[in-house]
Design a protein around this motif. Structure first.
Motif, PDB file in Angstrom:
ATOM      1  N   ARG A  71      54.135  26.346  20.005  1.00  0.00           N
ATOM      2  CA  ARG A  71      55.158  26.682  18.935  1.00  0.00           C
ATOM      3  C   ARG A  71      55.908  25.207  18.669  1.00  0.00           C
ATOM      4  O   ARG A  71      55.897  24.420  19.436  1.00  0.00           O
ATOM      5  CB  ARG A  71      56.304  27.560  19.663  1.00  0.00           C
ATOM      6  N   LEU A  72      56.622  25.272  17.593  1.00  0.00           N
ATOM      7  CA  LEU A  72      57.223  23.918  17.183  1.00  0.00           C
ATOM      8  C   LEU A  72      58.712  24.018  17.939  1.00  0.00           C
ATOM      9  O   LEU A  72      59.380  25.036  17.806  1.00  0.00           O
ATOM     10  CB  LEU A  72      57.451  24.141  15.552  1.00  0.00           C
ATOM     11  N   GLY A  73      59.110  22.927  18.705  1.00  0.00           N
ATOM     12  CA  GLY A  73      60.345  23.049  18.944  1.00  0.00           C
ATOM     13  C   GLY A  73      60.422  23.968  20.363  1.00  0.00           C
ATOM     14  O   GLY A  73      59.626  23.951  21.369  1.00  0.00           O
ATOM     15  N   ALA A  74      61.682  24.722  20.411  1.00  0.00           N
ATOM     16  CA  ALA A  74      62.000  25.636  21.589  1.00  0.00           C
ATOM     17  C   ALA A  74      60.894  26.868  21.687  1.00  0.00           C
ATOM     18  O   ALA A  74      60.297  26.851  20.701  1.00  0.00           O
ATOM     19  CB  ALA A  74      63.515  26.110  21.390  1.00  0.00           C
ATOM     20  N   ALA A  75      61.125  27.382  22.861  1.00  0.00           N
ATOM     21  CA  ALA A  75      60.198  28.863  23.023  1.00  0.00           C
ATOM     22  C   ALA A  75      60.315  29.751  21.835  1.00  0.00           C
ATOM     23  O   ALA A  75      59.691  30.309  21.686  1.00  0.00           O
ATOM     24  CB  ALA A  75      60.693  29.247  24.169  1.00  0.00           C
ATOM     25  N   SER A  76      61.507  29.770  21.080  1.00  0.00           N
ATOM     26  CA  SER A  76      61.559  30.687  19.912  1.00  0.00           C
ATOM     27  C   SER A  76      61.200  29.987  18.535  1.00  0.00           C
ATOM     28  O   SER A  76      61.356  30.569  17.727  1.00  0.00           O
ATOM     29  CB  SER A  76      62.934  31.163  19.917  1.00  0.00           C
ATOM     30  N   GLY A  77      60.661  28.842  18.693  1.00  0.00           N
ATOM     31  CA  GLY A  77      60.134  28.302  17.310  1.00  0.00           C
ATOM     32  C   GLY A  77      58.863  28.708  16.791  1.00  0.00           C
ATOM     33  O   GLY A  77      58.472  29.807  17.463  1.00  0.00           O
ATOM     34  N   GLU A  78      58.791  28.453  15.555  1.00  0.00           N
ATOM     35  CA  GLU A  78      57.691  29.004  14.900  1.00  0.00           C
ATOM     36  C   GLU A  78      56.351  28.731  15.418  1.00  0.00           C
ATOM     37  O   GLU A  78      55.942  27.614  16.145  1.00  0.00           O
ATOM     38  CB  GLU A  78      57.451  28.288  13.387  1.00  0.00           C
ATOM     39  N   CYS A  79      55.478  29.708  15.536  1.00  0.00           N
ATOM     40  CA  CYS A  79      54.152  29.405  16.213  1.00  0.00           C
ATOM     41  C   CYS A  79      52.939  29.147  15.519  1.00  0.00           C
ATOM     42  O   CYS A  79      53.098  29.477  14.187  1.00  0.00           O
ATOM     43  CB  CYS A  79      53.988  31.339  16.788  1.00  0.00           C
ATOM     44  N   PHE A  80      52.393  28.140  15.806  1.00  0.00           N
ATOM     45  CA  PHE A  80      51.375  27.507  14.901  1.00  0.00           C
ATOM     46  C   PHE A  80      49.838  27.457  15.608  1.00  0.00           C
ATOM     47  O   PHE A  80      49.249  26.750  15.072  1.00  0.00           O
ATOM     48  CB  PHE A  80      51.908  26.021  14.374  1.00  0.00           C
ATOM     49  N   GLY A  81      49.794  28.001  16.545  1.00  0.00           N
ATOM     50  CA  GLY A  81      48.527  27.709  17.512  1.00  0.00           C
ATOM     51  C   GLY A  81      48.447  28.701  18.503  1.00  0.00           C
ATOM     52  O   GLY A  81      49.423  28.992  19.192  1.00  0.00           O
ATOM     53  N   LEU A  82      47.198  28.685  19.415  1.00  0.00           N
ATOM     54  CA  LEU A  82      46.862  29.462  20.562  1.00  0.00           C
ATOM     55  C   LEU A  82      46.057  28.366  21.434  1.00  0.00           C
ATOM     56  O   LEU A  82      44.747  28.083  20.598  1.00  0.00           O
ATOM     57  CB  LEU A  82      46.308  30.740  20.203  1.00  0.00           C
ATOM     58  N   LEU A  83      46.286  28.248  22.556  1.00  0.00           N
ATOM     59  CA  LEU A  83      45.501  27.673  23.352  1.00  0.00           C
ATOM     60  C   LEU A  83      44.920  28.770  24.567  1.00  0.00           C
ATOM     61  O   LEU A  83      45.752  29.369  24.969  1.00  0.00           O
ATOM     62  CB  LEU A  83      46.106  26.476  24.460  1.00  0.00           C
ATOM     63  N   ALA A  84      43.559  28.736  24.393  1.00  0.00           N
ATOM     64  CA  ALA A  84      43.004  29.895  25.344  1.00  0.00           C
ATOM     65  C   ALA A  84      42.093  29.121  26.437  1.00  0.00           C
ATOM     66  O   ALA A  84      41.421  28.342  26.100  1.00  0.00           O
ATOM     67  CB  ALA A  84      41.876  30.597  24.576  1.00  0.00           C
ATOM     68  N   LEU A  85      42.325  29.580  27.724  1.00  0.00           N
ATOM     69  CA  LEU A  85      41.766  29.176  29.092  1.00  0.00           C
ATOM     70  C   LEU A  85      41.040  30.425  29.549  1.00  0.00           C
ATOM     71  O   LEU A  85      41.456  31.693  29.605  1.00  0.00           O
ATOM     72  CB  LEU A  85      42.766  28.447  30.053  1.00  0.00           C
ATOM     73  N   SER A  94      52.044  21.681  22.638  1.00  0.00           N
ATOM     74  CA  SER A  94      52.539  22.024  21.294  1.00  0.00           C
ATOM     75  C   SER A  94      52.929  20.559  20.637  1.00  0.00           C
ATOM     76  O   SER A  94      52.991  20.204  19.463  1.00  0.00           O
ATOM     77  CB  SER A  94      53.482  22.828  21.371  1.00  0.00           C
ATOM     78  N   ALA A  95      53.968  19.811  21.641  1.00  0.00           N
ATOM     79  CA  ALA A  95      54.403  18.580  20.974  1.00  0.00           C
ATOM     80  C   ALA A  95      53.184  17.543  20.539  1.00  0.00           C
ATOM     81  O   ALA A  95      53.691  16.785  19.466  1.00  0.00           O
ATOM     82  CB  ALA A  95      55.273  17.756  22.087  1.00  0.00           C
ATOM     83  N   ALA A  96      52.391  17.626  20.879  1.00  0.00           N
ATOM     84  CA  ALA A  96      51.104  16.740  20.447  1.00  0.00           C
ATOM     85  C   ALA A  96      50.467  17.223  19.347  1.00  0.00           C
ATOM     86  O   ALA A  96      50.250  16.548  18.637  1.00  0.00           O
ATOM     87  CB  ALA A  96      49.952  16.554  21.987  1.00  0.00           C
ATOM     88  N   LEU A  97      50.177  18.752  19.274  1.00  0.00           N
ATOM     89  CA  LEU A  97      49.426  19.065  18.160  1.00  0.00           C
ATOM     90  C   LEU A  97      50.331  19.252  16.738  1.00  0.00           C
ATOM     91  O   LEU A  97      49.722  19.629  15.830  1.00  0.00           O
ATOM     92  CB  LEU A  97      48.833  20.387  18.424  1.00  0.00           C
ATOM     93  N   ALA A  98      51.588  19.014  17.050  1.00  0.00           N
ATOM     94  CA  ALA A  98      52.451  19.469  15.903  1.00  0.00           C
ATOM     95  C   ALA A  98      52.203  18.367  14.902  1.00  0.00           C
ATOM     96  O   ALA A  98      52.281  18.665  13.507  1.00  0.00           O
ATOM     97  CB  ALA A  98      54.172  19.439  16.110  1.00  0.00           C
ATOM     98  N   ARG A  99      51.621  17.512  14.934  1.00  0.00           N
ATOM     99  CA  ARG A  99      51.606  16.171  13.992  1.00  0.00           C
ATOM    100  C   ARG A  99      50.143  16.753  13.176  1.00  0.00           C
ATOM    101  O   ARG A  99      50.012  15.900  12.058  1.00  0.00           O
ATOM    102  CB  ARG A  99      51.201  14.885  14.603  1.00  0.00           C
ATOM    103  N   LEU A 100      49.455  17.646  13.415  1.00  0.00           N
ATOM    104  CA  LEU A 100      48.423  17.881  12.665  1.00  0.00           C
ATOM    105  C   LEU A 100      48.760  18.809  11.716  1.00  0.00           C
ATOM    106  O   LEU A 100      47.766  19.414  10.920  1.00  0.00           O
ATOM    107  CB  LEU A 100      47.433  18.630  13.626  1.00  0.00           C
ATOM    108  N   LEU A 101      50.141  19.528  11.588  1.00  0.00           N
ATOM    109  CA  LEU A 101      50.155  20.360  10.537  1.00  0.00           C
ATOM    110  C   LEU A 101      50.382  19.943   9.296  1.00  0.00           C
ATOM    111  O   LEU A 101      50.322  18.797   8.836  1.00  0.00           O
ATOM    112  CB  LEU A 101      51.497  21.118  11.076  1.00  0.00           C
ATOM    113  N   HIS A 102      50.591  20.787   8.358  1.00  0.00           N
ATOM    114  CA  HIS A 102      50.704  20.508   6.851  1.00  0.00           C
ATOM    115  C   HIS A 102      51.428  19.357   6.550  1.00  0.00           C
ATOM    116  O   HIS A 102      52.532  19.107   7.399  1.00  0.00           O
ATOM    117  CB  HIS A 102      50.793  21.735   5.937  1.00  0.00           C
ATOM    118  N   ASP A 103      51.158  18.748   5.675  1.00  0.00           N
ATOM    119  CA  ASP A 103      51.948  17.414   5.011  1.00  0.00           C
ATOM    120  C   ASP A 103      53.244  17.754   4.674  1.00  0.00           C
ATOM    121  O   ASP A 103      53.631  18.996   3.974  1.00  0.00           O
ATOM    122  CB  ASP A 103      51.240  16.737   3.812  1.00  0.00           C
TER     123      ASP A 103
END
Length: 231
Positions: free
Chosen positions: A183-197, A222-231
């Motif tokens: 998610r972007l930001g806090a726990a209630s932020g926009e969801c942009f991906g899923l990590l599966a273990l 989430s903090a690391a991967l957020a830079r992969l999002l749309h321009d």
């Protein structure tokens, strides 16, 4: 303690116990009782003095405290090891050479440091430069809706989750699975991906296990991967 009557005048065991508790000098004035009173030993049928019985009780209490100290030391060592693993994983993610290799580094280091047999992720809404990469492959709207509905990481048996298909690509079917929303930001932020273990062990990720550590993994990822999002 029962309220058993032991005297003709109605004196009870409770009365005697209260008297002894409130009269600490009694056994100083009647020290001979400490040696003469005989009690059954918990370690056999023989009789022991009140002093010996007290020593036995004290030894058992000390043993219990020793066990608790050993458990606390073991937990401290485990926590220290976990902190070191988290540190090494976070450092590896931060040192990823470019955004395009970041997801692969994140996954491989996660598997290595925390001995997770299976791991994969998907990120949606990525920048155009990343759209052809494996972790940016399209996912269903149902999966996006399900991921957005998660208040925190999900753990349990693999009951045919779409994300389990990503793990199956590694050749080993997952019997238990953990799904961590990104998610972007806090726990209630926009969801942009899923990590599966996942794990071939059905008991590795159980529905009643704590998820605080997985939540921390999700926050950092989430903090690391957020830079992969749309321009």
């Amino acid at each position: 303690m029962t309220n058993t009557t032991i005297g003709v005048q109605g004196i009870t065991e409770d009365d005697i116990a209260a008297y002894l508790a409130n009269t600490p000098g009694f056994f100083e004035r009647h020290a001979e009782l400490l040696a003469s009173v005989q009690l059954a030993s918990p370690h056999g049928g023989r009789a022991v003095s009140l002093q010996e019985r007290q020593m036995d009780m004290l030894r058992e209490r000390i043993k219990g405290l020793e066990r608790r100290i050993i458990e606390m030391i073991r937990a401290g060592h485990d926590n220290e090891a976990l902190v070191h693993k988290m540190h090494r994983w976070t450092r590896a993610v931060m040192l990823a050479r470019s955004a395009s290799v970041l997801p692969q580094v994140l996954i491989e280091e996660l598997k290595h440091e925390f001995m997770v047999p299976l791991a994969a992720l998907r990120v949606w809404g990525v920048a155009t430069a990343h759209t052809g990469l494996p972790w940016a492959q399209p996912v269903s709207e149902d999966l996006k809706t399900f991921t957005a509905s998660l208040a925190g990481p999900f753990c349990g048996l693999n009951s045919g989750f779409e994300a389990a298909q990503w793990l199956a690509a590694e050749g080993t079917p997952a019997q238990s699975i953990a799904l961590v929303p990104l998610r972007l930001g806090a726990a209630s932020g926009e969801c942009f991906g899923l990590l599966a273990l996942g794990s071939p062990d059905a008991l590795r990720f159980q529905s009643d296990m704590g998820t605080e550590f997985l939540q921390q993994i999700g926050d950092l990822a989430s903090a690391a991967l957020a830079r992969l999002l749309h321009d």
